[in-house]
Write an enzyme that holds these catalytic residues in place. Structure first.
Site, PDB file in Angstrom:
ATOM      1  CG  HIS A  10       1.655  -1.652  10.261  1.00 29.57           C
ATOM      2  ND1 HIS A  10       1.328  -0.907   9.154  1.00 29.57           N
ATOM      3  CD2 HIS A  10       2.535  -2.584   9.841  1.00 29.57           C
ATOM      4  CE1 HIS A  10       2.005  -1.370   8.115  1.00 29.57           C
ATOM      5  NE2 HIS A  10       2.740  -2.378   8.507  1.00 29.57           N
TER       6      HIS A  10
HETATM    7  N1  LIG Z   1       7.506  -1.943  -1.782  1.00 29.08           N
HETATM    8  C1  LIG Z   1       8.237  -3.070  -1.720  1.00 29.08           C
HETATM    9  N2  LIG Z   1       8.591  -3.722  -2.851  1.00 29.08           N
HETATM   10  C2  LIG Z   1       9.311  -4.860  -2.799  1.00 29.08           C
HETATM   11  N3  LIG Z   1       9.702  -5.418  -1.645  1.00 29.08           N
HETATM   12  C3  LIG Z   1       9.390  -4.820  -0.503  1.00 29.08           C
HETATM   13  C4  LIG Z   1       8.637  -3.616  -0.467  1.00 29.08           C
HETATM   14  N4  LIG Z   1       8.447  -3.263   0.836  1.00 29.08           N
HETATM   15  C5  LIG Z   1       9.048  -4.218   1.575  1.00 29.08           C
HETATM   16  N5  LIG Z   1       9.625  -5.139   0.776  1.00 29.08           N
HETATM   17  C6  LIG Z   1      10.343  -6.350   1.169  1.00 29.08           C
HETATM   18  O1  LIG Z   1       9.750  -6.853   2.349  1.00 29.08           O
HETATM   19  C7  LIG Z   1      10.753  -7.167   3.288  1.00 29.08           C
HETATM   20  C8  LIG Z   1      10.247  -6.971   4.703  1.00 29.08           C
HETATM   21  O2  LIG Z   1       9.226  -7.900   4.958  1.00 29.08           O
HETATM   22  P1  LIG Z   1       8.567  -8.023   6.403  1.00 29.08           P
HETATM   23  O3  LIG Z   1       7.795  -9.281   6.407  1.00 29.08           O
HETATM   24  O4  LIG Z   1       9.602  -7.816   7.446  1.00 29.08           O
HETATM   25  O5  LIG Z   1       7.544  -6.861   6.400  1.00 29.08           O
HETATM   26  P2  LIG Z   1       7.627  -5.439   7.153  1.00 29.08           P
HETATM   27  O6  LIG Z   1       8.393  -4.534   6.294  1.00 29.08           O
HETATM   28  O7  LIG Z   1       8.053  -5.613   8.555  1.00 29.08           O
HETATM   29  O8  LIG Z   1       6.125  -5.094   7.049  1.00 29.08           O
HETATM   30  P3  LIG Z   1       5.287  -4.117   7.958  1.00 29.08           P
HETATM   31  O9  LIG Z   1       5.802  -2.768   7.634  1.00 29.08           O
HETATM   32  O10 LIG Z   1       3.896  -4.359   7.494  1.00 29.08           O
HETATM   33  O11 LIG Z   1       5.503  -4.529   9.373  1.00 29.08           O
HETATM   34  C9  LIG Z   1      11.904  -6.231   2.936  1.00 29.08           C
HETATM   35  O12 LIG Z   1      13.120  -6.780   3.340  1.00 29.08           O
HETATM   36  C10 LIG Z   1      11.795  -6.088   1.428  1.00 29.08           C
HETATM   37  O13 LIG Z   1      12.529  -7.074   0.746  1.00 29.08           O
END
Ligand SMILES: Nc1ncnc2c1ncn2[C@@H]1O[C@H](COP(=O)(O)OP(=O)(O)OP(=O)(O)O)[C@@H](O)[C@H]1O
Ligand SMILES: [Mg+2]
Lengths: 226, 207
Positions: A10
């Site tokens: 990241h």
């Molecule tokens: N393994 C997974 N399976 C299904 N949904 C997921 C998974 N991991 C995350 N999510 C979904 O993604 C959403 C978060 O999306 P977001 O765009 O904020 O990415 P992020 O978690 O911040 O990503 P990053 O860790 O890359 O910064 C969560 O609220 C959840 O619904």
């Protein structure tokens, strides 16, 4: 032609730092960093990961390592979008130790599966093993030697040792006192903390056990080219 | 009303408009249990989808979904990118080059989308992710298949709303929120919310 590596993170700084660390022990391996978003923010950039994976493939395939879960998803998606998805693999491994272990394995000429395996098993057994190997009865070749080089089995000598026996049909283990380590793993060897003057016992099994021991003995006699 | 490429493009534009309106809400949901970027990630991605559709609309609904998928994969940047990207990509593949969609095709696309998210993220219902909204939505669409596309999407949107609400008392077991363990309890999952918002927008655009 060696297996290439891609570090997916990241953070651009983290990816570059891990790539720098891994490349230090593997001068001939392409270690590519793919970290952060194009605007410098935190996140994973699919296009950058895909480009790094394509750049890392010099014909022997690519192993990708990642930091957090969503980097894994981006990496897997990138591999699926390659013209030949079979040429790259995303490996579940501790990022730093996995990248170093994979780089050393790739430097030693291991194939893609073996490089991925080296990454995956890095850190898992945290190196030096306490327990006795079960098959003590098995016929093993054995030598003893005293470390005479200044830094002992530190990173560079350990990497040289692993490289010297890479590709041989020999299972080699090194023992210092009560600790024993797999001689095919740089991290395991380093965790023995063997220093100048330490006595090591080296055992090998397999059809090329003798050759493996001879090479290690040579290396020690040359003081690991220090 | 039929559902061809133009209607599919209108659906995605409606989705993009909703995401833009709820950008701050999604950011605020992601703050206590994540990194406060879900609204930004989704808005960046869907704004890019709209720009792509402004240049050219592919000839089939599947083609429209495919271009949306690749755009989201490139632009979203967080977990939602590969997840929604995979969902739209699998749906597009399922539709093939059909020019007009009927209820069975819509159901097949929804199922493929859910299976894609599960395959990519390995989450199950109850892990407090977008799957908690998407999975019951697909089941509800299946029950409503006989009543036509608009009814299917309306039923899916209702189920997704409920499913999203159901994440509040749960311990998150996937994604960033899972690092919080018990402290993720009491928060609605941002990805489940965005899934419900998108399905509602699709339902209203068709209905
Ligand atoms: N393994 C997974 N399976 C299904 N949904 C997921 C998974 N991991 C995350 N999510 C979904 O993604 C959403 C978060 O999306 P977001 O765009 O904020 O990415 P992020 O978690 O911040 O990503 P990053 O860790 O890359 O910064 C969560 O609220 C959840 O619904
Ligand atoms: Mg987030």
């Amino acid at each position: 032609m060696r297996v290439g590596l891609v570090v997916v993170s990241h953070s651009a700084k983290l990816a570059e730092g891990v790539a720098e660390l891994a490349a230090q022990m593997a001068p001939d391996v392409g270690v590519h960093a793919a970290g952060g978003l194009p605007d410098g923010g935190i996140g994973t950039d699919f296009d950058a990961v895909l480009a790094a994976t394509q750049a890392a493939d010099t014909g022997a395939g690519v192993v990708l390592l990642y930091d957090l879960g969503s980097a894994q998803m981006t990496a897997e998606l990138a591999v699926e979008s390659l013209t030949d998805p079979g040429s790259a693999v995303v490996v579940d491994a501790p990022l730093v130790e996995g990248a170093v272990a994979a780089a050393v394995a790739a430097q030693g000429g291991s194939d893609r599966a073996a490089v991925a395996q080296a990454a995956a098993s890095a850190g898992a057994g945290d190196g030096a093993r306490q327990e006795e190997p079960a098959a003590e009865q098995r016929q093993a070749d054995r030598i003893e030697l005293t470390l005479a080089n200044e830094v002992g089995l530190h990173a560079r000598p350990a990497a040289l040792l692993v490289r010297s026996i890479a590709g041989l049909d020999a299972d080699v283990r090194i023992r210092r006192g009560d600790d024993e380590a797999d001689a095919h793993s740089v991290l395991a060897l380093m965790s023995l903390s063997a220093r100048k003057g330490d006595r090591l016992e080296i055992t090998a099994t397999g059809s090329q056990a003798g050759e493996a021991l001879r090479r290690i003995e040579d290396l020690a006699e040359r003081n690991f080219d220090e | 009303m039929g559902c061809g490429a133009a209607e599919m493009a209108a659906l995605l534009r409606a989705g993009a408009a909703t995401i833009e309106r709820h950008r701050v809400e999604l950011i605020d949901l992601d703050r206590p249990i994540g990194d406060a970027d879900h609204g930004e990630n989704m808005n960046r991605g869907f704004a890019a989808v709209v720009s792509t559709l402004d240049t050219a609309v592919p000839e089939t609904p599947g083609g429209v979904l495919k271009i949306a998928a690749t755009t989201l994969i490139s632009k979203v940047g967080g977990a939602a990118g590969p997840l929604y990207g995979t969902a739209f990509l699998r749906a597009a593949t399922t539709l093939g080059d059909a020019a007009e969609l009927d209820p069975p095709a819509v159901l097949a696309a929804l199922r493929a989308a859910r299976d894609g998210v599960v395959a990519r993220g390995k989450a199950e219902v109850g892990d407090a992710t977008m799957i908690d909204a998407l999975s019951p939505a697909v089941d509800a669409a299946e029950m409503a298949e006989a009543n036509g596309i608009a009814a299917m999407l309306a039923a899916a949107a209702d189920a997704a709303d409920k499913g999203a609400e159901s994440t509040t008392p749960l311990v998150a077991r996937k994604g960033r929120a899972s690092y919080l363990g018990e402290r993720s309890v009491g928060h609605l999952d941002p990805g489940a919310r965005s899934t419900a918002l998108l399905l509602r927008a699709f339902a209203e655009a068709v209905g």
